[in-house]
Design a protein around this motif. Structure first.
Motif, PDB file in Angstrom:
ATOM      1  N   ASP A 102       0.832  -1.209   0.000  1.00  0.00           N
ATOM      2  CA  ASP A 102       0.000   0.000   0.000  1.00  0.00           C
ATOM      3  C   ASP A 102       0.867   1.260   0.000  1.00  0.00           C
ATOM      4  OD1 ASP A 102      -2.268  -1.515  -0.008  1.00  0.00           O
ATOM      5  OD2 ASP A 102      -2.715  -1.270   2.124  1.00  0.00           O
ATOM      6  N   ALA A 103       1.932   1.232   0.792  1.00  0.00           N
ATOM      7  CA  ALA A 103       2.832   2.392   0.862  1.00  0.00           C
ATOM      8  C   ALA A 103       3.515   2.633  -0.486  1.00  0.00           C
ATOM      9  CB  ALA A 103       3.872   2.183   1.955  1.00  0.00           C
ATOM     10  N   LYS A 104       3.875   1.556  -1.173  1.00  0.00           N
ATOM     11  CA  LYS A 104       4.522   1.707  -2.475  1.00  0.00           C
ATOM     12  C   LYS A 104       3.537   2.247  -3.506  1.00  0.00           C
ATOM     13  CE  LYS A 104       7.688  -0.683  -5.590  1.00  0.00           C
ATOM     14  NZ  LYS A 104       8.428  -1.931  -5.858  1.00  0.00           N
ATOM     15  N   HIS A 105       2.292   1.799  -3.429  1.00  0.00           N
ATOM     16  CA  HIS A 105       1.263   2.307  -4.337  1.00  0.00           C
ATOM     17  C   HIS A 105       1.100   3.820  -4.151  1.00  0.00           C
ATOM     18  CE1 HIS A 105      -2.822   2.894  -6.018  1.00  0.00           C
ATOM     19  NE2 HIS A 105      -2.513   1.865  -6.787  1.00  0.00           N
ATOM     20  N   GLU A 106       1.078   4.258  -2.909  1.00  0.00           N
ATOM     21  CA  GLU A 106       0.969   5.694  -2.617  1.00  0.00           C
ATOM     22  C   GLU A 106       2.217   6.443  -3.091  1.00  0.00           C
ATOM     23  OE1 GLU A 106       0.218   6.169   1.514  1.00  0.00           O
ATOM     24  OE2 GLU A 106      -1.731   5.144   1.463  1.00  0.00           O
ATOM     25  N   ALA A 107       3.381   5.805  -2.976  1.00  0.00           N
ATOM     26  CA  ALA A 107       4.626   6.452  -3.409  1.00  0.00           C
ATOM     27  C   ALA A 107       4.615   6.695  -4.917  1.00  0.00           C
ATOM     28  CB  ALA A 107       5.823   5.595  -3.019  1.00  0.00           C
ATOM     29  N   PHE A 108       4.119   5.730  -5.687  1.00  0.00           N
ATOM     30  CA  PHE A 108       4.020   5.937  -7.133  1.00  0.00           C
ATOM     31  C   PHE A 108       3.051   7.070  -7.447  1.00  0.00           C
ATOM     32  CE2 PHE A 108       6.038   1.783  -7.894  1.00  0.00           C
ATOM     33  CZ  PHE A 108       6.817   2.101  -8.994  1.00  0.00           C
ATOM     34  N   GLY A 109       1.971   7.176  -6.667  1.00  0.00           N
ATOM     35  CA  GLY A 109       1.043   8.275  -6.866  1.00  0.00           C
ATOM     36  C   GLY A 109       1.687   9.616  -6.581  1.00  0.00           C
ATOM     37  N   ALA A 110       2.472   9.677  -5.514  1.00  0.00           N
ATOM     38  CA  ALA A 110       3.177  10.919  -5.186  1.00  0.00           C
ATOM     39  C   ALA A 110       4.189  11.273  -6.274  1.00  0.00           C
ATOM     40  CB  ALA A 110       3.875  10.778  -3.834  1.00  0.00           C
ATOM     41  N   PHE A 111       4.876  10.263  -6.802  1.00  0.00           N
ATOM     42  CA  PHE A 111       5.834  10.495  -7.884  1.00  0.00           C
ATOM     43  C   PHE A 111       5.121  11.046  -9.115  1.00  0.00           C
ATOM     44  CE2 PHE A 111       7.866   8.693 -11.748  1.00  0.00           C
ATOM     45  CZ  PHE A 111       9.050   9.416 -11.714  1.00  0.00           C
ATOM     46  N   ALA A 112       3.980  10.459  -9.464  1.00  0.00           N
ATOM     47  CA  ALA A 112       3.220  10.921 -10.624  1.00  0.00           C
ATOM     48  C   ALA A 112       2.780  12.368 -10.446  1.00  0.00           C
ATOM     49  CB  ALA A 112       2.000  10.015 -10.846  1.00  0.00           C
ATOM     50  N   ASP A 113       2.362  12.723  -9.242  1.00  0.00           N
ATOM     51  CA  ASP A 113       1.942  14.106  -8.980  1.00  0.00           C
ATOM     52  C   ASP A 113       3.102  15.079  -9.182  1.00  0.00           C
ATOM     53  OD1 ASP A 113      -0.602  13.245  -8.396  1.00  0.00           O
ATOM     54  OD2 ASP A 113      -0.313  13.258  -6.215  1.00  0.00           O
ATOM     55  N   ARG A 114       4.290  14.699  -8.731  1.00  0.00           N
ATOM     56  CA  ARG A 114       5.444  15.593  -8.867  1.00  0.00           C
ATOM     57  C   ARG A 114       5.879  15.714 -10.328  1.00  0.00           C
ATOM     58  NH1 ARG A 114       9.596  14.565  -3.909  1.00  0.00           N
ATOM     59  NH2 ARG A 114      10.862  15.925  -5.258  1.00  0.00           N
ATOM     60  N   VAL A 115       5.808  14.609 -11.065  1.00  0.00           N
ATOM     61  CA  VAL A 115       6.155  14.660 -12.486  1.00  0.00           C
ATOM     62  C   VAL A 115       5.183  15.564 -13.237  1.00  0.00           C
ATOM     63  CG1 VAL A 115       6.212  13.285 -14.615  1.00  0.00           C
ATOM     64  CG2 VAL A 115       7.316  12.422 -12.545  1.00  0.00           C
ATOM     65  N   ALA A 116       3.903  15.493 -12.867  1.00  0.00           N
ATOM     66  CA  ALA A 116       2.888  16.305 -13.545  1.00  0.00           C
ATOM     67  C   ALA A 116       3.122  17.797 -13.347  1.00  0.00           C
ATOM     68  CB  ALA A 116       1.495  15.924 -13.040  1.00  0.00           C
TER      69      ALA A 116
END
Length: 263
Positions: free
Chosen positions: A22-36
């Protein structure tokens, strides 16, 4: 008679892995937000402050496109990487982790030695890879939930049988009459049947998969191999079922000997 089981330990392991996933799933979401939030060479940065000089030239006062790949690497290092290398010694190079999580092409594009700018095409590739990884992680979460449910059912069966054995051991066989011995023998036979059912259910589960699409698929056997790789037994449920059946069989033989002597 004490029966060692590994089911409770397996349940703890699955719970811990579910939290990590779950933590890794959230980390990918945070990464996507920063890339955007990063500018690409085709589009200006969000919230850019532009200034007009005396000659009318404009420049941007925040991240330039040439710095975009560096910003992506930093975002990855601060979000996804800690979860990707959690089980390792931390010596893996950053771009090796990028390659592991995404593709060789993305790792090469983000490498500082290639001089690549953060283009819209690279952004699209990153977004696509992030979406794919999040789908895979979500599928793993579902597989872990199914494993957790399987372990809960196994624990209920094992706990019931072991509790009965512990209670039955309080009364010596010499204190039981013929009918009581017969009932005990039948109960042990029922417990052995339940152990056999448990093993069959487990084997059926191990042959299955959890999937959301052709690309996002988790084989249960490979998942179990990963989860319990550090356990003293390869298959905690099957090992417990086999051990419990052997204990019940031993108890049955002892009861049968008393029945024969009293017949």
């Amino acid at each position: 008679m004490v029966v060692e089981t590994y089911v409770d330990r397996a349940r703890e392991r699955v719970t811990a892995e579910r939290e990590a996933v779950d933590a890794k799933h959230e980390a990918f979401g945070a990464f996507a937000d920063r890339v955007a939030e990063l500018p690409t060479e085709q589009s200006p940065a969000r919230g850019v402050t532009a200034t007009v000089t005396a000659t009318g030239a404009r420049f941007r006062a925040d991240v330039s496109t040439d710095d975009g790949c560096r910003a992506v690497r930093r975002a990855f290092a601060e979000t996804v990487r800690p979860h990707s290398v959690a089980d390792e010694d931390g010596g893996e190079p950053l771009l090796a982790t990028v390659r592991k999580e995404f593709t060789d092409a993305i790792a090469v594009a983000l490498a500082p030695t290639t001089g690549t700018t953060f283009s819209a095409g690279l952004e699209r590739s990153l977004v696509a890879e992030v979406d794919a990884r999040r789908a895979e992680i979500a599928t793993t979460s579902r597989a872990l939930d199914r494993e957790r449910s399987q372990l809960a059912d196994a624990a209920a069966a094992v706990d019931g049988i072991t509790a009965w054995i512990a209670d039955a051991d309080e009364t010596p066989l010499t204190d039981l009459g013929f009918e009581a011995l017969s009932r005990r023998h039948r109960t042990l036979a029922t417990h052995r049947e339940r152990c056999e059912e448990l093993a069959h259910e487990r084997q059926t589960f191990l042959r299955g998969t959890t999937s959301r699409s052709a690309e996002a698929r988790v084989g249960h056997r490979s998942l179990v191999g990963y989860l319990y790789r550090d356990f003293p037994v390869e298959h905690p449920v099957l090992a417990t079922a086999a051990r419990l059946d052997a204990v019940c069989a031993e108890c049955q033989r002892a009861v049968r000997d008393h029945l024969v002597r009293r017949a």
